[in-house]
Enzyme design. Structure first.
Site, short mmCIF file in Angstrom:
data_model
loop_
_atom_site.label_atom_id
_atom_site.label_comp_id
_atom_site.label_asym_id
_atom_site.label_seq_id
_atom_site.Cartn_x
_atom_site.Cartn_y
_atom_site.Cartn_z
N ALA A 24 0.82 -1.22 0.00
CA ALA A 24 0.00 0.00 0.00
C ALA A 24 0.85 1.27 0.00
CB ALA A 24 -0.93 -0.01 1.20
N LEU A 26 2.79 2.65 2.31
CA LEU A 26 2.45 3.45 3.49
C LEU A 26 3.64 4.16 4.13
CD1 LEU A 26 -0.03 0.97 5.25
CD2 LEU A 26 -0.59 2.95 3.82
N ALA A 32 11.58 1.06 -1.00
CA ALA A 32 10.94 -0.13 -1.55
C ALA A 32 9.43 -0.04 -1.41
CB ALA A 32 11.46 -1.37 -0.84
N ASN A 115 11.50 -4.07 14.81
CA ASN A 115 10.88 -2.85 15.31
C ASN A 115 9.92 -3.11 16.47
OD1 ASN A 115 10.72 -2.33 11.90
ND2 ASN A 115 11.97 -1.01 13.18
N HIS A 142 0.38 3.43 10.37
CA HIS A 142 0.11 1.98 10.29
C HIS A 142 0.98 1.20 11.24
CE1 HIS A 142 3.61 2.28 7.65
NE2 HIS A 142 3.72 0.96 7.61
N GLU A 177 11.69 3.29 17.39
CA GLU A 177 11.46 2.21 16.42
C GLU A 177 12.17 0.92 16.82
OE1 GLU A 177 9.95 2.88 12.93
OE2 GLU A 177 9.09 4.70 13.76
N ARG A 210 12.97 8.63 12.12
CA ARG A 210 11.95 7.95 12.91
C ARG A 210 12.40 7.65 14.34
NH1 ARG A 210 9.70 3.89 8.16
NH2 ARG A 210 8.86 2.76 9.94
N HIS A 246 15.83 3.25 8.82
CA HIS A 246 16.31 2.68 10.09
C HIS A 246 17.80 2.42 9.94
CE1 HIS A 246 12.02 0.95 10.72
NE2 HIS A 246 12.19 1.97 11.53
N CYS A 363 15.33 -7.17 9.39
CA CYS A 363 14.09 -6.51 9.83
C CYS A 363 13.11 -7.52 10.39
CB CYS A 363 13.38 -5.83 8.66
SG CYS A 363 14.32 -4.54 7.86
O1 SUG Z 1 8.47 0.46 8.76
N1 SUG Z 1 7.63 -1.20 5.81
C1 SUG Z 1 8.37 -1.19 7.05
C2 SUG Z 1 9.68 -1.88 6.89
C3 SUG Z 1 10.37 -2.06 8.22
C4 SUG Z 1 11.76 -2.52 8.09
N2 SUG Z 1 12.32 -2.71 9.36
C5 SUG Z 1 13.62 -2.49 9.67
N3 SUG Z 1 14.39 -1.79 8.92
N4 SUG Z 1 14.06 -2.96 10.77
C6 SUG Z 1 8.55 0.24 7.55
O2 SUG Z 1 8.81 1.12 6.74
C7 SUG Z 1 5.69 -0.86 4.39
C8 SUG Z 1 4.22 -1.00 4.50
C9 SUG Z 1 3.48 -0.56 3.27
O3 SUG Z 1 4.02 0.22 2.53
O4 SUG Z 1 2.34 -0.99 3.09
C10 SUG Z 1 6.34 -0.86 5.76
O5 SUG Z 1 5.71 -0.56 6.75
#
Ligand code: SUG
Length: 436
Positions: A24, A26, A32, A115, A142, A177, A210, A246, A363
């Site tokens: 989504a 978010l 990515a 996290n 989210h 985080e 963050r 992060h 992660c």
């Molecule tokens: O918080 N992606 C997570 C990825 C977390 C990676 N964690 C670490 N680096 N430890 C974030 O950005 C994407 C959800 C979306 O786009 O629907 C998301 O939440």
């Protein structure tokens, strides 16, 4: 306090990818997530990739645990925003009002358990307990809604007060985080660790940082870490602007090794000096930008590898397939292997579905270091063996959706399927209906 043995057991608790896994877009600042916004996800494949990774870690002789997907869609969150009626009515009216709200309520982001919180092992704390602080993840809506269910799982898993102390999330003004911005470096022959908390500073390149320094300071204070062995380190603005939302996207530590990109920190020399002054024999493995650019590091997630100590004492770097496929990264890793340094082995894992949302191997895992007594006190339902993997895989294969397109997030059948799928999984692992 229980008798302490010297043997340190590291357990990696991976998040099981939930049935609502979708793209989504978010997460602002997560390249990515933004690049794959609107793509069709494959929740079943994603979850099976995760289990295959866990099995691989177990095959290496490492201890593996799991955290469960959160209850999604998160109707309670939508109710807090004023949507009323039955579960399906609240969801339907939220979808009519703004599909993005339902996307937030459907996020499977709890899979990224790095996290979930920050862990200071018993050897680092003033009261000799293993302290765990639940992350508030307050920067992204989210993710902020994860804290309550995460806290419930952590309090169940680490309930024994002889060994563990779980702290609730910090107030939301203090963005935290969790372990994605935390590293430990430990002397090779035992002795006290140094804990490294990494934070950003305001906004960089239009992206929010963050992890706030004030949050890291509060976590260290609550955990009772030794101030002379606790470092507060600033992430470089260049790293955040390039998409390192992060620190674990540009650095990872294990044992006496700190493995980092040259542009990860605002003042790398000061950090390396501080670590080597406190940890005899510490090894800094820095990747220069002229061998691997920051951009390539973040695209391939080289540093989001798990660096783990093997039963024979060697260290393995568990890499995402995307890193293994990049020529610059592979050339550098081949040179690294030829140096006979502390990292002795490479393992490549396929977690592509998670990677497309910005979540690599590191992660997906929450690391906890314990001694044998504390290990025995962890709720065994969170610990994996082959039989538990079989049970989890069977539920995933039977009940996880095969594909979710953005428009599907408003489909009542999908909401019902995902609720049911999670309930089947929690039951298969021995959790009561309202326990988790
Ligand atoms: O918080 N992606 C997570 C990825 C977390 C990676 N964690 C670490 N680096 N430890 C974030 O950005 C994407 C959800 C979306 O786009 O629907 C998301 O939440």
């Amino acid at each position: 306090m229980g008798r302490r043995s010297d043997v340190v057991i590291e357990i990696n608790f991976d998040g099981i990818v939930g049935p609502t896994h979708n793209y989504a877009g978010l997460s602002v600042g997560n390249r990515a997530s933004a690049a794959n916004a609107g793509a069709v996800s494959a929740p079943r494949v994603a979850a099976l990739q995760g289990i295959a990774k866990m099995r691989r870690m177990m095959a290496l002789g490492l201890r593996q645990g799991v955290f469960l997907p959160h209850d999604r869609p998160n109707t309670g969150w939508l109710r807090a925003l004023g949507f009323v009626g039955s579960e399906q009515e609240a969801l339907a009216s939220a979808w009519m009002a703004d599909p993005a709200l339902v996307a937030n309520a459907m996020s499977a982001s709890a899979m990224w358990t790095a996290n979930a919180g920050t862990v200071s092992p018993a050897s680092d704390t003033s009261d000799g307990l293993c302290h765990i602080s639940v992350a508030n993840l307050s920067t992204m809506p989210h993710r902020a809604s994860e804290a309550a269910q995460t806290e419930r799982q952590l309090r169940l898993a680490f309930a024994d007060p002889r060994y563990f102390r779980v702290h609730g999330p910090l107030p939301s003004a203090f963005g935290d985080e969790g372990a994605a911005n935390f590293m430990r470096v430990v002397p090779a022959n035992g002795g006290a660790a140094v804990e490294i908390f990494v934070h950003g500073d305001g906004h960089a390149g239009g992206f929010p940082s963050r992890q706030h320094r004030t949050a890291s300071e509060a976590v260290a204070r609550r955990h009772g870490t030794d101030p002379s062995r606790t470092l507060m380190v600033r992430q470089s603005d260049a790293a955040i602007a390039a998409g390192a939302f992060h620190n674990d996207v540009v650095a990872v530590a294990n044992g006496h090794v700190l493995f980092a990109h040259a542009q990860a920190f605002a003042d790398p020399a000061a950090l390396y000096d501080a670590v080597t002054a406190r940890v005899p024999g510490a090894a800094i493995v820095e990747v220069p930008a002229d061998r691997i650019s920051l951009d390539t590091a973040i695209r391939t997630y080289l540093f989001n590898s798990q660096l783990v100590t093997m039963p024979d004492g060697g260290m393995t770097l568990v890499l995402p397939a995307e890193a293994g496929e990049n020529a610059d990264v592979w050339a550098w890793l081949s040179d690294l292997m030829a140096t006979n340094g502390p990292i002795t082995r490479l393992e490549v894992v396929d977690v592509r579905e998670s990677m497309r949302n910005g979540g690599g191997p590191a992660c997906l895992r929450f690391r906890v270091q314990v001694d044998a007594d504390a290990c025995a006190a962890i709720d065994p339902r969170f610990l994996l063996d082959d039989a538990a993997c079989d049970r989890i895989e069977a539920v995933i294969a039977r009940e996880w959706p095969e594909a979710i397109a953005p428009g599907d997030l408003g489909n009542p059948d999908l909401w019902a399927q995902c609720k049911h799928a999670r309930t089947s999984l929690t039951a298969a692992l021995g959790f009561g209906p309202d326990e988790i």
